[in-house]
Design a protein around this motif. Structure first.
Motif, PDB file in Angstrom:
ATOM      1  N   THR A   1       0.835  -1.189   0.000  1.00 54.23           N
ATOM      2  CA  THR A   1       0.000   0.000   0.000  1.00 54.23           C
ATOM      3  C   THR A   1       0.881   1.254   0.000  1.00 54.23           C
ATOM      4  OG1 THR A   1      -0.156   0.208   2.398  1.00 54.23           O
ATOM      5  CG2 THR A   1      -1.801  -1.202   1.310  1.00 54.23           C
ATOM      6  N   ILE A   2       0.287   2.374  -0.300  1.00 51.32           N
ATOM      7  CA  ILE A   2       1.084   3.597  -0.384  1.00 51.32           C
ATOM      8  C   ILE A   2       1.531   4.114   0.965  1.00 51.32           C
ATOM      9  CG2 ILE A   2       0.051   4.292  -2.573  1.00 51.32           C
ATOM     10  CD1 ILE A   2      -1.556   6.373  -1.008  1.00 51.32           C
ATOM     11  N   SER A   3       0.903   3.626   2.039  1.00 52.62           N
ATOM     12  CA  SER A   3       1.287   4.098   3.369  1.00 52.62           C
ATOM     13  C   SER A   3       2.206   3.131   4.113  1.00 52.62           C
ATOM     14  CB  SER A   3       0.032   4.356   4.212  1.00 52.62           C
ATOM     15  OG  SER A   3      -0.712   3.166   4.364  1.00 52.62           O
ATOM     16  N   SER A   4       2.616   2.059   3.449  1.00 50.41           N
ATOM     17  CA  SER A   4       3.518   1.083   4.076  1.00 50.41           C
ATOM     18  C   SER A   4       4.898   1.168   3.444  1.00 50.41           C
ATOM     19  CB  SER A   4       2.985  -0.335   3.886  1.00 50.41           C
ATOM     20  OG  SER A   4       1.734  -0.464   4.500  1.00 50.41           O
ATOM     21  N   PRO A   5       5.930   1.223   4.275  1.00 52.71           N
ATOM     22  CA  PRO A   5       7.285   1.285   3.716  1.00 52.71           C
ATOM     23  C   PRO A   5       7.707  -0.050   3.103  1.00 52.71           C
ATOM     24  CG  PRO A   5       7.348   1.290   6.127  1.00 52.71           C
ATOM     25  CD  PRO A   5       5.911   1.307   5.725  1.00 52.71           C
ATOM     26  N   ASP A   6       8.603   0.045   2.133  1.00 54.71           N
ATOM     27  CA  ASP A   6       9.177  -1.165   1.554  1.00 54.71           C
ATOM     28  C   ASP A   6      10.315  -1.664   2.449  1.00 54.71           C
ATOM     29  OD1 ASP A   6      11.384   0.447   1.047  1.00 54.71           O
ATOM     30  OD2 ASP A   6      11.272   0.278  -1.125  1.00 54.71           O
ATOM     31  N   SER A   7      11.056  -2.649   1.987  1.00 61.93           N
ATOM     32  CA  SER A   7      12.126  -3.241   2.805  1.00 61.93           C
ATOM     33  C   SER A   7      13.276  -2.274   3.073  1.00 61.93           C
ATOM     34  CB  SER A   7      12.656  -4.509   2.144  1.00 61.93           C
ATOM     35  OG  SER A   7      13.196  -4.197   0.876  1.00 61.93           O
ATOM     36  N   THR A   8      13.361  -1.189   2.295  1.00 65.51           N
ATOM     37  CA  THR A   8      14.425  -0.197   2.516  1.00 65.51           C
ATOM     38  C   THR A   8      13.925   0.991   3.335  1.00 65.51           C
ATOM     39  OG1 THR A   8      13.975   1.029   0.468  1.00 65.51           O
ATOM     40  CG2 THR A   8      15.531  -0.828   0.331  1.00 65.51           C
ATOM     41  N   GLY A   9      12.669   0.918   3.792  1.00 61.69           N
ATOM     42  CA  GLY A   9      12.120   1.987   4.625  1.00 61.69           C
ATOM     43  C   GLY A   9      11.497   3.132   3.863  1.00 61.69           C
ATOM     44  N   LYS A  10      11.348   2.969   2.549  1.00 60.73           N
ATOM     45  CA  LYS A  10      10.785   4.039   1.722  1.00 60.73           C
ATOM     46  C   LYS A  10       9.298   3.812   1.480  1.00 60.73           C
ATOM     47  CE  LYS A  10      15.072   4.849  -0.826  1.00 60.73           C
ATOM     48  NZ  LYS A  10      15.864   3.738  -0.264  1.00 60.73           N
ATOM     49  N   LEU A  11       8.558   4.916   1.505  1.00 61.08           N
ATOM     50  CA  LEU A  11       7.153   4.901   1.128  1.00 61.08           C
ATOM     51  C   LEU A  11       7.043   5.057  -0.388  1.00 61.08           C
ATOM     52  CD1 LEU A  11       5.866   7.387   3.857  1.00 61.08           C
ATOM     53  CD2 LEU A  11       5.529   4.893   3.836  1.00 61.08           C
ATOM     54  N   SER A  12       5.845   4.873  -0.894  1.00 60.44           N
ATOM     55  CA  SER A  12       5.617   5.055  -2.341  1.00 60.44           C
ATOM     56  C   SER A  12       6.042   6.431  -2.814  1.00 60.44           C
ATOM     57  CB  SER A  12       4.141   4.832  -2.668  1.00 60.44           C
ATOM     58  OG  SER A  12       3.758   3.529  -2.376  1.00 60.44           O
ATOM     59  N   ILE A  13       5.761   7.463  -2.017  1.00 59.59           N
ATOM     60  CA  ILE A  13       6.125   8.840  -2.409  1.00 59.59           C
ATOM     61  C   ILE A  13       7.637   8.991  -2.556  1.00 59.59           C
ATOM     62  CG2 ILE A  13       6.168   9.792  -0.061  1.00 59.59           C
ATOM     63  CD1 ILE A  13       4.653  11.740  -2.903  1.00 59.59           C
ATOM     64  N   HIS A  14       8.408   8.311  -1.711  1.00 52.73           N
ATOM     65  CA  HIS A  14       9.871   8.363  -1.824  1.00 52.73           C
ATOM     66  C   HIS A  14      10.325   7.715  -3.130  1.00 52.73           C
ATOM     67  CE1 HIS A  14       9.499   8.372   2.747  1.00 52.73           C
ATOM     68  NE2 HIS A  14       9.971   9.570   2.439  1.00 52.73           N
ATOM     69  N   LEU A  15       9.810   6.534  -3.405  1.00 53.03           N
ATOM     70  CA  LEU A  15      10.199   5.799  -4.616  1.00 53.03           C
ATOM     71  C   LEU A  15       9.788   6.547  -5.876  1.00 53.03           C
ATOM     72  CD1 LEU A  15       9.275   2.236  -3.363  1.00 53.03           C
ATOM     73  CD2 LEU A  15      11.580   3.169  -3.683  1.00 53.03           C
ATOM     74  N   LEU A  16       8.584   7.083  -5.862  1.00 53.88           N
ATOM     75  CA  LEU A  16       8.121   7.822  -7.037  1.00 53.88           C
ATOM     76  C   LEU A  16       8.884   9.134  -7.214  1.00 53.88           C
ATOM     77  CD1 LEU A  16       4.348   7.010  -6.722  1.00 53.88           C
ATOM     78  CD2 LEU A  16       5.897   6.274  -8.553  1.00 53.88           C
ATOM     79  N   SER A  17       9.331   9.721  -6.119  1.00 53.39           N
ATOM     80  CA  SER A  17      10.149  10.937  -6.221  1.00 53.39           C
ATOM     81  C   SER A  17      11.494  10.637  -6.877  1.00 53.39           C
ATOM     82  CB  SER A  17      10.367  11.549  -4.834  1.00 53.39           C
ATOM     83  OG  SER A  17       9.146  12.008  -4.312  1.00 53.39           O
ATOM     84  N   ILE A  18      11.935   9.413  -6.773  1.00 51.17           N
ATOM     85  CA  ILE A  18      13.191   8.993  -7.414  1.00 51.17           C
ATOM     86  C   ILE A  18      12.971   8.664  -8.883  1.00 51.17           C
ATOM     87  CG2 ILE A  18      15.014   7.218  -7.477  1.00 51.17           C
ATOM     88  CD1 ILE A  18      14.447   6.779  -4.442  1.00 51.17           C
ATOM     89  N   TYR A  19      11.937   7.879  -9.175  1.00 55.18           N
ATOM     90  CA  TYR A  19      11.816   7.249 -10.491  1.00 55.18           C
ATOM     91  C   TYR A  19      10.762   7.834 -11.426  1.00 55.18           C
ATOM     92  CZ  TYR A  19      14.704   3.764  -8.223  1.00 55.18           C
ATOM     93  OH  TYR A  19      15.709   3.143  -7.547  1.00 55.18           O
ATOM     94  N   SER A  20       9.839   8.605 -10.918  1.00 53.79           N
ATOM     95  CA  SER A  20       8.753   9.083 -11.768  1.00 53.79           C
ATOM     96  C   SER A  20       9.079  10.438 -12.384  1.00 53.79           C
ATOM     97  CB  SER A  20       7.455   9.197 -10.964  1.00 53.79           C
ATOM     98  OG  SER A  20       6.419   9.667 -11.794  1.00 53.79           O
ATOM     99  N   LYS A  21       8.713  10.578 -13.641  1.00 55.27           N
ATOM    100  CA  LYS A  21       8.803  11.870 -14.315  1.00 55.27           C
ATOM    101  C   LYS A  21       7.430  12.542 -14.354  1.00 55.27           C
ATOM    102  CE  LYS A  21      12.640  10.845 -17.398  1.00 55.27           C
ATOM    103  NZ  LYS A  21      13.116  10.852 -18.770  1.00 55.27           N
ATOM    104  N   SER A  22       6.432  11.860 -13.812  1.00 55.98           N
ATOM    105  CA  SER A  22       5.055  12.323 -13.925  1.00 55.98           C
ATOM    106  C   SER A  22       4.593  13.072 -12.679  1.00 55.98           C
ATOM    107  CB  SER A  22       4.127  11.125 -14.161  1.00 55.98           C
ATOM    108  OG  SER A  22       2.788  11.519 -14.070  1.00 55.98           O
TER     109      SER A  22
END
Length: 184
Positions: A1-22
């Motif tokens: 879910t978007i409110s649960s961190p992944d195994s590296t402690g990042k939320l969806s917003i963190h990951l998308l801030s890295i990889y998304s151009k949108s």
């Protein structure tokens, strides 16, 4: 879910801030989980703006994240780095290309100006290693125009005098003499 961190402690917003151009994707995540723009990851304590600036894929995302959380622009992470430190260190190869017609260069340069304009104190803010923005720019061997731009925001440098001296001395000699004087 978007409110649960992944195994590296990042939320969806963190990951998308890295990889998304949108910007639309970032807006959607914000609408679903508004507080996420103010939440650091659990490992390095970086905010989404740290990641967006480091990847620098879309200036509009950077501007949007800052508009939602204005204090994030000068927020330290676990390593006492603020977003602009990551802009300089992670995008130095783009700035060194000095290809002003390149979209990536324009995006990084525009982001640099925006961050400096909105947090001019960032020039004097030092990381855990004691390095200022100027120090990082020198270490990354950035072009003189980028160094001069950074120095123009420094309250401790008389920029007009700096330019006059630049006309008399070789830029590297001048920069080395400023660095040796202990101003930085």
């Amino acid at each position: 879910t978007i409110s649960s961190p992944d195994s590296t402690g990042k939320l969806s917003i963190h990951l998308l801030s890295i990889y998304s151009k949108s910007l639309e994707v970032i807006r959607f995540i914000y609408q679903c989980y508004p507080s996420s723009v103010s939440l650091p990851d659990s490992k390095s304590q970086r905010l989404p703006i740290h990641y967006a600036v480091a990847s620098c894929l879309n200036f509009d995302i950077i501007e949007y994240l800052i508009s939602l959380n204005p204090t994030s622009i000068c927020s330290y992470d676990k390593y006492r780095r603020i977003p602009i430190h990551y802009l300089i260190t992670r995008n130095s190869y783009i700035l060194k290309s000095n290809n002003k017609n390149d979209v990536n260069y324009q995006n990084v340069y525009k982001s640099l100006i925006y961050l400096l304009d909105n947090c001019p104190d960032s020039v004097g803010m030092r990381g855990y290693d004691g390095k200022s923005l100027y120090d990082l720019a020198r270490r990354e061997s950035l072009p003189d125009d980028i160094i001069y731009l950074i120095l123009s925001y420094d309250k401790n440098v008389d920029y007009n005098n700096f330019i006059r001296l630049h006309n008399k001395l070789h830029p590297n000699d001048l920069i080395d003499s400023i660095s040796a004087s202990g101003s930085y």
